[in-house]
Design a protein around this motif. Structure first.
Motif, PDB file in Angstrom:
ATOM      1  N   ASN A  61      73.612  49.470  60.152  1.00  0.00           N
ATOM      2  CA  ASN A  61      72.902  50.745  60.256  1.00  0.00           C
ATOM      3  C   ASN A  61      73.638  51.882  59.559  1.00  0.00           C
ATOM      4  N   TYR A 115      68.527  54.616  51.245  1.00  0.00           N
ATOM      5  CA  TYR A 115      68.857  53.218  50.943  1.00  0.00           C
ATOM      6  C   TYR A 115      68.830  52.980  49.436  1.00  0.00           C
ATOM      7  N   THR A 124      63.442  45.552  56.778  1.00  0.00           N
ATOM      8  CA  THR A 124      64.795  46.100  56.653  1.00  0.00           C
ATOM      9  C   THR A 124      65.174  46.977  57.836  1.00  0.00           C
ATOM     10  N   ILE A 125      64.310  47.918  58.209  1.00  0.00           N
ATOM     11  CA  ILE A 125      64.667  48.842  59.290  1.00  0.00           C
ATOM     12  C   ILE A 125      63.841  48.602  60.551  1.00  0.00           C
ATOM     13  N   MET A 175      65.028  49.645  64.058  1.00  0.00           N
ATOM     14  CA  MET A 175      66.147  50.566  63.884  1.00  0.00           C
ATOM     15  C   MET A 175      65.730  52.023  64.059  1.00  0.00           C
ATOM     16  N   TYR A 222      66.897  57.646  64.804  1.00  0.00           N
ATOM     17  CA  TYR A 222      67.570  56.350  64.896  1.00  0.00           C
ATOM     18  C   TYR A 222      67.480  55.806  66.310  1.00  0.00           C
TER      19      TYR A 222
END
Length: 296
Positions: free
Chosen positions: A225, A244, A261-262, A265, A286
């Motif tokens: 992260n 990113y 990917t996230i 998250m 987040y």
């Protein structure tokens, strides 16, 4: 047993320990140059040295570890003293101990210094850069590393490989290029990596440290992260995706980034931010539970 004089003993055993900090952020270049088209770039902080060693050269913030503190504490202190930045994400990178890395050691072996390097990340909205007493100036530089050449020689159970990278650092007032050599020796399952640099306008061996930190940041962005430390509390998915892309140096597929990917998250909020004349982008924060469940 070998008998040594006091001077010989000190020369052989006395060694200074220092810290060097690579501080990254993601900033809009047009902040420093209003004529430039707004574009996010990965940037690193450099200070202009005021002290005698490498005086006038640009370098990483850092300095000597005091007798009454540990190395990690020294890294935080030096960052605060030289740049007015504290309370940021920071992690230890590598220990640099080449005997001639500090030119002062060439004249006096007792001036040999080992440096423990750190990488720190900060959200650009929290920046209040201010050069401290040990620095003449502090400025942000856009950083890029480009592969120039690659050679490979086979060995019985592996390869000897050498990569030549050009490390580019630039802002509206200055531009530097350093060449960093990465040597990789592969012998079966054993891999040894060495870094070296050719003539560099940056102080000491800081070109090597910068390259190493950049590679660490890119690698960790792929599976941790870490990039979220560059973001404000609330952000759009487009903003985190752009961070990113800036770090990794490539365009990412929107759908894959958001669904793979996230995934897990981020947490969607009920807030929105205006993007353009008509569109309002959803804001996210987040998800700390992701860190709880993903220890590396």
């Amino acid at each position: 047993m070998e008998q040594l004089t006091k001077e010989e003993f000190n020369a052989r055993h006395n060694m200074k320990v220092a810290t060097d900090i690579v501080l990254f952020t993601v900033r809009d270049e047009s902040i420093d140059n209003p004529r430039k088209t707004p574009e996010l770039k990965l940037q690193v902080l450099l200070i202009k040295r005021k002290s005698s060693a490498e005086k006038g050269k640009w370098a990483l913030p850092g300095g000597a570890v005091e007798n009454n503190e540990d190395v990690h504490t020294a890294a935080y202190r030096e960052l605060k003293e030289e740049t007015n930045i504290d309370n940021v994400y920071i992690e230890q990178l590598y220990t640099w101990g080449k005997h001639d890395r500090d030119p002062r050691a060439q004249a006096d072996p007792q001036n040999r210094a080992v440096s423990v390097s750190y990488m720190a990340l900060v959200d650009s909205e929290k920046l209040n850069i201010q050069a401290g007493d040990d620095a003449e100036d502090a400025q942000w530089f856009t950083i890029e590393a480009k592969l120039i050449s690659k050679t490979e020689k086979p060995r019985i159970s592996g390869f000897d490989m050498e990569y030549l990278y050009e490390l580019h650092l630039a802002n509206t007032a200055h531009a530097f290029t350093s060449q960093v050599i990465v040597k990789r020796m592969i012998d079966g399952s054993i891999v040894k990596t060495e870094l070296a640099f050719r003539e560099s306008p940056i102080a000491f061996d800081h070109a090597q440290i910068l390259y190493y930190a950049l590679e660490r940041l890119r690698n960790k962005t792929e599976y941790t992260n870490i990039a979220f430390n560059l973001m404000p509390e609330l952000f759009t998915l487009g903003e985190i995706q752009k961070a990113y892309e800036v770090i990794l140096g490539k365009k990412l597929n929107d759908s894959n980034f958001r669904t793979r990917t996230i995934k897990n998250m981020v947490i969607e909020t009920n807030q929105k931010r205006k993007e353009g004349q008509y569109r309002h982008g959803k804001l996210y924060r987040y998800n700390p539970a992701w860190s709880r469940d993903n220890i590396w």
